[in-house]
Write a protein that holds these residues in place. Structure first.
Motif, short mmCIF file in Angstrom:
data_model
loop_
_atom_site.label_atom_id
_atom_site.label_comp_id
_atom_site.label_asym_id
_atom_site.label_seq_id
_atom_site.Cartn_x
_atom_site.Cartn_y
_atom_site.Cartn_z
N LYS A 111 0.85 -1.20 0.00
CA LYS A 111 0.00 0.00 0.00
C LYS A 111 0.88 1.24 0.00
O LYS A 111 1.78 1.39 0.83
N MET A 112 0.61 2.13 -0.93
CA MET A 112 1.41 3.34 -1.06
C MET A 112 1.11 4.33 0.07
O MET A 112 -0.02 4.43 0.54
N CYS A 113 2.15 5.04 0.48
CA CYS A 113 2.06 6.09 1.49
C CYS A 113 3.26 7.01 1.29
O CYS A 113 4.14 6.73 0.47
N ALA A 114 3.29 8.09 2.02
CA ALA A 114 4.37 9.07 1.87
C ALA A 114 5.75 8.43 2.08
O ALA A 114 6.72 8.80 1.40
N ASP A 115 5.86 7.47 2.99
CA ASP A 115 7.14 6.82 3.25
C ASP A 115 7.66 6.02 2.07
O ASP A 115 8.84 5.70 2.00
N LEU A 116 6.76 5.68 1.13
CA LEU A 116 7.17 4.91 -0.04
C LEU A 116 7.37 5.77 -1.29
O LEU A 116 7.52 5.24 -2.38
N ASP A 117 7.35 7.10 -1.12
CA ASP A 117 7.56 7.97 -2.27
C ASP A 117 8.90 7.63 -2.93
O ASP A 117 9.94 7.55 -2.26
N GLY A 118 8.86 7.38 -4.24
CA GLY A 118 10.05 7.01 -4.98
C GLY A 118 10.27 5.51 -5.09
O GLY A 118 11.27 5.07 -5.65
N LEU A 119 9.33 4.73 -4.56
CA LEU A 119 9.42 3.27 -4.64
C LEU A 119 9.68 2.81 -6.06
O LEU A 119 9.07 3.32 -7.01
N LYS A 120 10.60 1.86 -6.21
CA LYS A 120 10.87 1.24 -7.51
C LYS A 120 10.63 -0.26 -7.38
O LYS A 120 11.09 -0.88 -6.41
N VAL A 121 9.90 -0.82 -8.34
CA VAL A 121 9.67 -2.26 -8.39
C VAL A 121 9.96 -2.76 -9.80
O VAL A 121 9.61 -2.11 -10.78
N ARG A 122 10.62 -3.90 -9.88
CA ARG A 122 10.83 -4.56 -11.17
C ARG A 122 9.73 -5.59 -11.33
O ARG A 122 9.46 -6.39 -10.43
N ILE A 123 9.09 -5.59 -12.46
CA ILE A 123 8.00 -6.54 -12.74
C ILE A 123 8.62 -7.89 -13.09
O ILE A 123 9.51 -7.97 -13.94
N ALA A 124 8.16 -8.93 -12.42
CA ALA A 124 8.67 -10.27 -12.70
C ALA A 124 8.39 -10.63 -14.16
O ALA A 124 7.34 -10.26 -14.71
N PRO A 125 9.30 -11.34 -14.82
CA PRO A 125 9.15 -11.61 -16.26
C PRO A 125 7.97 -12.50 -16.63
O PRO A 125 7.44 -12.40 -17.72
N LYS A 126 7.56 -13.38 -15.73
CA LYS A 126 6.40 -14.24 -15.98
C LYS A 126 5.44 -14.10 -14.82
O LYS A 126 5.83 -14.07 -13.67
N GLN A 127 4.14 -14.04 -15.16
CA GLN A 127 3.13 -13.90 -14.09
C GLN A 127 2.25 -15.12 -14.02
O GLN A 127 1.93 -15.78 -14.91
#
Length: 106
Positions: free
Chosen positions: A90-106
């Motif tokens: 869940k996004m919040c101010a503490d996560l501003d700038g969060l980076k996530v790499r999407i897994a290649p297979k879902q």
């Protein structure tokens, strides 16, 4: 408002503005980010929103719940120490700038 950056398997980056309380998965789906399938709609029951959290944010996103842990064991892509289901972040101010790499297979 906080921002989250999605990095696709080919390296393309997409940065989006997030509302507090929205999940990383919801933001991706609403904005057409490719690679986040989200078959269960965020119910933590399919592992089709698997992402790898940037090392700088691992502590900030919190612990993996038992249910999420079980789902990640069945994820299509390799499970790494930084693996998470984006529906559970869940996004919040503490996560501003969060980076996530999407897994290649879902």
């Amino acid at each position: 408002m906080p921002h989250v950056t999605y990095i696709s398997p080919d390296g393309t980056e997409t940065t989006l503005e997030a509302r507090d309380g929205d999940s990383v998965m919801e933001i991706a789906v609403k904005n057409g980010v490719k690679g986040i399938v989200a078959e269960c709609g965020g119910a933590c029951s399919c592992a089709t929103c698997h992402v790898y959290v940037d090392d700088a944010f691992v502590d900030a996103v919190g612990e993996v719940s038992d249910l999420e842990d079980d789902m990640l064991d069945g994820a299509e892509s390799e499970r790494l120490p930084v693996s998470r289901l984006s529906c559970q972040i869940k996004m919040c101010a503490d996560l501003d700038g969060l980076k996530v790499r999407i897994a290649p297979k879902q």
